[in-house]
Design a protein around this motif. Structure first.
Motif, PDB file in Angstrom:
ATOM      1  N   LEU A   1       0.828  -1.201   0.000  1.00  0.00           N
ATOM      2  CA  LEU A   1       0.000   0.000   0.000  1.00  0.00           C
ATOM      3  C   LEU A   1       0.867   1.257   0.000  1.00  0.00           C
ATOM      4  O   LEU A   1       0.628   2.199  -0.762  1.00  0.00           O
ATOM      5  N   ILE A   2       1.898   1.255   0.821  1.00  0.00           N
ATOM      6  CA  ILE A   2       2.802   2.404   0.893  1.00  0.00           C
ATOM      7  C   ILE A   2       3.555   2.574  -0.420  1.00  0.00           C
ATOM      8  O   ILE A   2       3.743   3.691  -0.914  1.00  0.00           O
ATOM      9  N   GLY A   3       3.963   1.439  -1.020  1.00  0.00           N
ATOM     10  CA  GLY A   3       4.657   1.512  -2.301  1.00  0.00           C
ATOM     11  C   GLY A   3       3.792   2.102  -3.396  1.00  0.00           C
ATOM     12  O   GLY A   3       4.266   2.880  -4.233  1.00  0.00           O
ATOM     13  N   ILE A   4       2.510   1.736  -3.425  1.00  0.00           N
ATOM     14  CA  ILE A   4       1.584   2.280  -4.423  1.00  0.00           C
ATOM     15  C   ILE A   4       1.383   3.771  -4.196  1.00  0.00           C
ATOM     16  O   ILE A   4       1.354   4.564  -5.151  1.00  0.00           O
ATOM     17  N   ILE A   5       1.234   4.166  -2.941  1.00  0.00           N
ATOM     18  CA  ILE A   5       1.025   5.579  -2.622  1.00  0.00           C
ATOM     19  C   ILE A   5       2.203   6.424  -3.091  1.00  0.00           C
ATOM     20  O   ILE A   5       2.033   7.561  -3.544  1.00  0.00           O
ATOM     21  N   ASP A   6       3.398   5.870  -3.027  1.00  0.00           N
ATOM     22  CA  ASP A   6       4.597   6.605  -3.438  1.00  0.00           C
ATOM     23  C   ASP A   6       4.612   6.931  -4.931  1.00  0.00           C
ATOM     24  O   ASP A   6       5.200   7.946  -5.331  1.00  0.00           O
ATOM     25  N   ILE A   7       3.977   6.083  -5.755  1.00  0.00           N
ATOM     26  CA  ILE A   7       4.109   6.270  -7.209  1.00  0.00           C
ATOM     27  C   ILE A   7       2.793   6.546  -7.937  1.00  0.00           C
ATOM     28  O   ILE A   7       2.803   6.936  -9.097  1.00  0.00           O
ATOM     29  N   ALA A   8       1.663   6.340  -7.280  1.00  0.00           N
ATOM     30  CA  ALA A   8       0.367   6.520  -7.947  1.00  0.00           C
ATOM     31  C   ALA A   8       0.060   8.007  -8.165  1.00  0.00           C
ATOM     32  O   ALA A   8       0.555   8.873  -7.434  1.00  0.00           O
ATOM     33  N   ARG A   9      -0.732   8.281  -9.162  1.00  0.00           N
ATOM     34  CA  ARG A   9      -1.154   9.654  -9.438  1.00  0.00           C
ATOM     35  C   ARG A   9      -2.021  10.174  -8.284  1.00  0.00           C
ATOM     36  O   ARG A   9      -2.889   9.455  -7.785  1.00  0.00           O
ATOM     37  N   PRO A  10      -1.813  11.435  -7.853  1.00  0.00           N
ATOM     38  CA  PRO A  10      -2.632  11.990  -6.765  1.00  0.00           C
ATOM     39  C   PRO A  10      -4.120  11.922  -7.028  1.00  0.00           C
ATOM     40  O   PRO A  10      -4.910  11.716  -6.100  1.00  0.00           O
ATOM     41  N   ALA A  11      -4.507  12.060  -8.300  1.00  0.00           N
ATOM     42  CA  ALA A  11      -5.939  12.015  -8.631  1.00  0.00           C
ATOM     43  C   ALA A  11      -6.557  10.673  -8.277  1.00  0.00           C
ATOM     44  O   ALA A  11      -7.733  10.597  -7.904  1.00  0.00           O
ATOM     45  N   ILE A  12      -5.763   9.603  -8.382  1.00  0.00           N
ATOM     46  CA  ILE A  12      -6.266   8.273  -8.051  1.00  0.00           C
ATOM     47  C   ILE A  12      -6.484   8.136  -6.552  1.00  0.00           C
ATOM     48  O   ILE A  12      -7.419   7.475  -6.088  1.00  0.00           O
ATOM     49  N   LEU A  13      -5.613   8.785  -5.776  1.00  0.00           N
ATOM     50  CA  LEU A  13      -5.665   8.653  -4.324  1.00  0.00           C
ATOM     51  C   LEU A  13      -6.719   9.540  -3.673  1.00  0.00           C
ATOM     52  O   LEU A  13      -7.154   9.264  -2.552  1.00  0.00           O
ATOM     53  N   GLU A  14      -7.123  10.600  -4.363  1.00  0.00           N
ATOM     54  CA  GLU A  14      -8.037  11.568  -3.750  1.00  0.00           C
ATOM     55  C   GLU A  14      -9.334  10.930  -3.259  1.00  0.00           C
ATOM     56  O   GLU A  14      -9.805  11.208  -2.158  1.00  0.00           O
ATOM     57  N   ALA A  15      -9.898  10.057  -4.091  1.00  0.00           N
ATOM     58  CA  ALA A  15     -11.183   9.442  -3.722  1.00  0.00           C
ATOM     59  C   ALA A  15     -11.056   8.507  -2.525  1.00  0.00           C
ATOM     60  O   ALA A  15     -12.022   8.264  -1.813  1.00  0.00           O
ATOM     61  N   LEU A  16      -9.837   7.993  -2.302  1.00  0.00           N
ATOM     62  CA  LEU A  16      -9.622   7.023  -1.221  1.00  0.00           C
ATOM     63  C   LEU A  16      -8.764   7.592  -0.091  1.00  0.00           C
ATOM     64  O   LEU A  16      -8.351   6.842   0.802  1.00  0.00           O
ATOM     65  N   LEU A  17      -8.511   8.891  -0.129  1.00  0.00           N
ATOM     66  CA  LEU A  17      -7.556   9.483   0.807  1.00  0.00           C
ATOM     67  C   LEU A  17      -7.930   9.226   2.261  1.00  0.00           C
ATOM     68  O   LEU A  17      -7.098   8.826   3.073  1.00  0.00           O
ATOM     69  N   SER A  18      -9.194   9.453   2.615  1.00  0.00           N
ATOM     70  CA  SER A  18      -9.605   9.265   4.007  1.00  0.00           C
ATOM     71  C   SER A  18      -9.466   7.804   4.421  1.00  0.00           C
ATOM     72  O   SER A  18      -9.041   7.495   5.542  1.00  0.00           O
ATOM     73  N   ASP A  19      -9.800   6.883   3.517  1.00  0.00           N
ATOM     74  CA  ASP A  19      -9.659   5.460   3.816  1.00  0.00           C
ATOM     75  C   ASP A  19      -8.192   5.066   3.980  1.00  0.00           C
ATOM     76  O   ASP A  19      -7.849   4.260   4.848  1.00  0.00           O
ATOM     77  N   VAL A  20      -7.326   5.638   3.126  1.00  0.00           N
ATOM     78  CA  VAL A  20      -5.898   5.336   3.199  1.00  0.00           C
ATOM     79  C   VAL A  20      -5.311   5.811   4.522  1.00  0.00           C
ATOM     80  O   VAL A  20      -4.589   5.070   5.206  1.00  0.00           O
ATOM     81  N   ILE A  21      -5.617   7.041   4.896  1.00  0.00           N
ATOM     82  CA  ILE A  21      -5.075   7.594   6.140  1.00  0.00           C
ATOM     83  C   ILE A  21      -5.565   6.799   7.341  1.00  0.00           C
ATOM     84  O   ILE A  21      -4.783   6.465   8.248  1.00  0.00           O
ATOM     85  N   TYR A  22      -6.856   6.481   7.356  1.00  0.00           N
ATOM     86  CA  TYR A  22      -7.409   5.707   8.476  1.00  0.00           C
ATOM     87  C   TYR A  22      -6.738   4.338   8.565  1.00  0.00           C
ATOM     88  O   TYR A  22      -6.357   3.882   9.656  1.00  0.00           O
ATOM     89  N   ALA A  23      -6.569   3.675   7.411  1.00  0.00           N
ATOM     90  CA  ALA A  23      -5.976   2.340   7.391  1.00  0.00           C
ATOM     91  C   ALA A  23      -4.534   2.368   7.882  1.00  0.00           C
ATOM     92  O   ALA A  23      -4.102   1.491   8.650  1.00  0.00           O
ATOM     93  N   LEU A  24      -3.781   3.393   7.470  1.00  0.00           N
ATOM     94  CA  LEU A  24      -2.385   3.478   7.889  1.00  0.00           C
ATOM     95  C   LEU A  24      -2.256   3.834   9.368  1.00  0.00           C
ATOM     96  O   LEU A  24      -1.356   3.354  10.054  1.00  0.00           O
ATOM     97  N   LEU A  25      -3.140   4.671   9.845  1.00  0.00           N
ATOM     98  CA  LEU A  25      -3.121   4.986  11.281  1.00  0.00           C
ATOM     99  C   LEU A  25      -3.400   3.732  12.112  1.00  0.00           C
ATOM    100  O   LEU A  25      -2.753   3.493  13.145  1.00  0.00           O
ATOM    101  N   MET A  26      -4.354   2.926  11.665  1.00  0.00           N
ATOM    102  CA  MET A  26      -4.644   1.690  12.368  1.00  0.00           C
ATOM    103  C   MET A  26      -3.475   0.728  12.281  1.00  0.00           C
ATOM    104  O   MET A  26      -3.143   0.030  13.248  1.00  0.00           O
ATOM    105  N   ALA A  27      -2.820   0.710  11.115  1.00  0.00           N
ATOM    106  CA  ALA A  27      -1.669  -0.174  10.944  1.00  0.00           C
ATOM    107  C   ALA A  27      -0.521   0.248  11.851  1.00  0.00           C
ATOM    108  O   ALA A  27       0.153  -0.582  12.460  1.00  0.00           O
ATOM    109  N   MET A  28      -0.290   1.558  11.951  1.00  0.00           N
ATOM    110  CA  MET A  28       0.763   2.061  12.833  1.00  0.00           C
ATOM    111  C   MET A  28       0.484   1.686  14.284  1.00  0.00           C
ATOM    112  O   MET A  28       1.382   1.311  15.041  1.00  0.00           O
TER     113      MET A  28
END
Length: 269
Positions: free
Chosen positions: A191-218
Motif C-alpha cells: 500500500l505504501i509503495g503504491i502511494i509513493d508512485i500513484a497519481r494523486p488524482a487516483i488517491l483523492e477518492a480514497l484518501l480518508s480510507d488510506v489515512i485511516y488504514a495506515l493509522l490503524m496499521a501504525m
C-alpha cells in the motif's frame, strides 16, 4: 515440479525444462507464449490439498510473474466489486481480466503466508514479494516513460489507473485486515509503495480510507506496552504527554528507516 521442495525432483525437472525450452530467455519466451493458461493453472494449484503441489505452484508463480505487464495478465478495467470472493472464484478463461488475475495472485499469496506447513509459508513469502513487486510495477504510470511513444505512454497511464484502483480497493478492504502478521505486513508495504508512485488524482477518492488504514496499521505495529501504559495514564499529565511523544518518535524513526509511511499524510496538506 520445477519448484518442488524435493531437491532431486527439482534438479531433474530443471534439467528436463532446459532441454525442452533451452532455458534462460528461451524458456521465458515459451512461458510468455502460454502465459495466461500457465498462470491460471498455477494459481489453482496453490490451493491444492497436497502441500508439495502448493509449494511448487507458489515457487513457479513467483518466477513467472516478474516484470509482466497489465496486458499480459489480462488487461481490462479496474475490479472494484465489494464481494471479492465471488468475483475471483469464477472459472478462469482467456478473457479473464488482469484485475481478477491480480486479485487471485493476492489471494494465493496471502493464503500461502498463513499455511499450516512451514515449506508452503516459505514459498509463500517468495510469492508475496513477487506479487508486491508486480503490483507496484503495474501501478507505476511513469515506468520507462522516456523510451515509450505517446500512444504507449497513454496506454500505460490507463493501465496503471486500472491496476492502482484494483489494488488499493483490495488492500484497504481486505488486505490490511489479515489476521496473519506476515500477510498484513506485506499488504501494508505494498500500500505504501503504491502511494509513493500513484497519481494523486487516483488517491483523492480514497484518501480518508488510506489515512485511516495506515493509522490503524501504525497502532497495530507499535509495542503492546505503549497501549498498556497509555490507558493507565491520565490525559493531560506530564507522564501522558511524554508517553505520547515517545510513541510518535518511535513510529517516525521506525518507518523512516524502512518505509515512507509519512508519504500519504503529506497528500492531505
Amino acid at each position: 515440479f520445477v519448484g518442488s521442495p524435493n531437491k532431486q525432483t527439482r534438479e531433474q525437472m530443471n534439467t528436463l525444462w532446459n532441454s525442452l525450452t533451452g532455458g534462460g530467455e528461451e524458456g521465458r519466451t515459451a512461458i510468455t507464449a502460454n502465459f495466461r493458461p500457465t498462470m491460471d493453472a498455477l494459481i489453482e494449484e496453490t490451493s491444492s490439498k497436497f502441500w508439495r503441489a502448493r509449494v511448487g505452484a507458489c515457487g513457479a508463480l513467483a518466477q513467472i510473474i516478474v516484470g509482466r505487464s497489465w496486458k499480459e495478465i489480462g488487461g481490462g478495467s479496474a475490479v472494484l466489486d465489494e464481494n471479492y470472493d465471488l468475483v475471483i472464484s469464477k472459472t478462469s478463461s482467456e478473457r479473464t481480466s488482469g484485475g481478477i488475475r491480480l486479485l487471485r495472485l493476492w489471494r494465493s499469496a496471502l493464503r500461502a503466508l498463513d499455511d499450516v506447513r512451514t515449506n508452503v509459508r516459505e514459498s509463500g513469502e517468495s510469492l508475496a514479494r513477487s506479487v508486491r513487486g508486480l503490483t507496484i510495477q503495474l501501478c507505476n504510470p511513469t515506468l520507462d516513460l522516456a523510451q515509450e511513444s505517446k500512444e504507449t505512454s497513454q496506454e500505460r497511464e490507463r493501465d496503471s489507473i486500472a491496476a492502482s484502483a484494483t489494488a488499493l480497493k483490495f488492500l484497504l478492504q481486505s488486505g490490511l485486515k489479515q489476521q496473519c502478521a506476515e500477510a498484513a505486513g506485506i499488504c501494508i508495504s505494498t500500500l505504501i509503495g503504491i502511494i509513493d508512485i500513484a497519481r494523486p488524482a487516483i488517491l483523492e477518492a480514497l484518501l480518508s480510507d488510506v489515512i485511516y488504514a495506515l493509522l490503524m496499521a501504525m497502532s497495530n505495529l507499535e509495542p503492546a506496552a505503549f497501549s498498556y501504559l497509555a490507558v493507565r495514564q491520565e490525559r493531560g499529565t506530564s507522564d501522558y504527554e511524554n508517553l505520547t511523544r515517545l510513541r510518535l518518535q518511535g513510529l517516525y524513526l521506525y518507518h523512516n528507516r524502512d518505509t515512507h509511511m509519512s508519504a500519504p499524510f503529506s497528500l492531505s496538506n
